[in-house]
Write an enzyme that holds these catalytic residues in place. Structure first.
Site, PDB file in Angstrom:
ATOM      1  N   SER A 143      -5.961   3.280   4.656  1.00 50.69           N
ATOM      2  CA  SER A 143      -5.375   2.569   3.515  1.00 50.69           C
ATOM      3  C   SER A 143      -6.444   1.886   2.671  1.00 50.69           C
ATOM      4  CB  SER A 143      -4.343   1.533   3.991  1.00 50.69           C
ATOM      5  OG  SER A 143      -3.468   1.168   2.946  1.00 50.69           O
TER       6      SER A 143
ATOM      7  N   SER B  51       0.791  -1.240   0.000  1.00 51.72           N
ATOM      8  CA  SER B  51       0.000   0.000   0.000  1.00 51.72           C
ATOM      9  C   SER B  51       0.821   1.286   0.000  1.00 51.72           C
ATOM     10  CB  SER B  51      -0.943   0.007   1.209  1.00 51.72           C
ATOM     11  OG  SER B  51      -2.018  -0.882   0.986  1.00 51.72           O
TER      12      SER B  51
ATOM     13  N   LYS C 149       3.254   6.370   4.986  1.00 51.71           N
ATOM     14  CA  LYS C 149       2.331   5.345   4.482  1.00 51.71           C
ATOM     15  C   LYS C 149       2.870   3.961   4.780  1.00 51.71           C
ATOM     16  CE  LYS C 149      -1.383   3.928   2.738  1.00 51.71           C
ATOM     17  NZ  LYS C 149      -1.270   2.868   3.779  1.00 51.71           N
TER      18      LYS C 149
ATOM     19  N   LYS D 154       0.086   3.822  -2.646  1.00 54.88           N
ATOM     20  CA  LYS D 154      -0.911   4.891  -2.544  1.00 54.88           C
ATOM     21  C   LYS D 154      -0.297   6.279  -2.444  1.00 54.88           C
ATOM     22  CE  LYS D 154      -4.130   1.546  -0.747  1.00 54.88           C
ATOM     23  NZ  LYS D 154      -4.438   0.692   0.403  1.00 54.88           N
TER      24      LYS D 154
END
Length: 321
Positions: free
Chosen positions: A156, A99, A272, A102
């Site tokens: 997320s 993730s 993140k 992202k």
């Protein structure tokens, strides 16, 4: 601390790639510091100006890369303010980003969208893969791009990523093309994206260094800094019947939520996380010290969430060394 390394404008810009800058295509490994140095020293002034800039770090050949306390497969920490690399282990190794993908999704959305855009979620945002992280949006829901970005970056939400991709580019395939074009533009030449959320695909990969480039570019947007620096976000949007939906999304970065303590003298700017079976436990984040110097640190493929944060703390401790 290492002396200031040569710095470049995104390893290879799209302009340079297309123009065939002298000697550029002959590099056996476009990340090798010595080859880049040689290219710079022998290139024309025009080539130098188009290939190098003063705001990015290059990993020097002699950078420290061994530490028994840093066990993840690929890690690096960059002193953004001084343009130096404090530590790097396998920074150019091809890895699955999970993730952390992202970050690029948010970057493309901020560059080509408007935060006030109203988006109606479609069935294409429905993700049924077991274990996929979601923010909980449903077909017919109406949210702004700003709300979706919080749903993307804090809990997320893979579903938020799909909704953003459809809004910006009409779908995952076209949006992934935009992601890859943006990666090339900023020099992330070891990266290839297949989707906006990071669910595993063997053709979806990046490197610790490329993630630094992407995160560094995203930090240029005040909205990105605001979003990743938010530990909890409460908002209201409408469902398909026009009724209000009240949600609170919590960030997954344990430094930001206070579940893990930052090393003394450092403040988490945000970042993140990412986790899949193939990628392991991953985290990219920005931090600053008492002098407001900023750092970007990356940990990829730690064995567990606990070792992920142990690795990141050991990496951040190098700022004071």
């Amino acid at each position: 601390m290492k002396k200031k390394a040569l710095v470049i404008s995104g390893i290879l810009s799209v302009t340079v790639l297309l123009s065939g800058c002298s000697g550029l295509r002959k590099l056996d490994n476009p990340y090798v510091y010595s080859e880049r140095t040689a290219l710079y020293e022998t290139g024309s002034e025009e080539d130098k100006s188009s290939t190098f800039a003063q705001d990015l770090c290059v990993v020097p050949d002699d950078v420290v890369s061994q530490d028994s306390k840093v066990t993840a497969e690929a890690v690096a920490i960059f002193d953004v303010s001084n343009g130096t690399v404090l530590f790097a282990k396998n920074p150019f190794e091809r890895m699955y980003p999970a993730s952390i993908t992202k970050t690029m999704t948010a970057l493309v959305a901020l560059k080509y969208g408007n935060l006030s855009d109203e988006i109606t979620v479609t069935k294409n945002a429905v993700i049924t893969e077991p274990g996929a992280s979601l923010c909980g949006i449903k077909p017919g829901d109406k949210l702004t791009l700003e709300q979706l970005l919080y749903g993307l970056m804090l809990p997320s939400g893979n579903d938020a990523g799909e909704a953003i991709a459809e809004h910006i580019a009409g779908g995952t395939q076209s949006f992934s093309k935009m992601m890859n074009e943006e990666a090339l533009r900023i020099g992330a030449t070891g990266t290839h994206f297949m989707n906006p959320h990071g669910l595993n695909n063997e053709d979806h990969y990046t490197t610790a260094y490329d993630l630094y480039l992407i995160f560094h570019e995203a930090l240029k947007y005040p909205e990105f800094r605001k979003i990743i620096g938010t530990d909890r976000y409460t908002t209201t949007y409408q469902d398909k019947a026009g009724s209000p939906v009240n949600v609170t999304w919590k960030d997954t970065n344990r430094y930001l939520t206070g579940e893990r303590k930052m090393p003394e003298g450092l403040t988490a700017l945000g970042g993140k996380t990412g986790t899949t079976q193939a990628a392991g436990s991953c985290l990219i984040m920005g931090s600053s010290d008492s002098s407001k110097h900023e750092y970007i640190s990356v940990v990829l493929k730690a064995s567990t969430h606990a070792t992920l944060y142990d690795n990141m703390t050991n990496l951040l401790n190098k700022i004071a060394e």
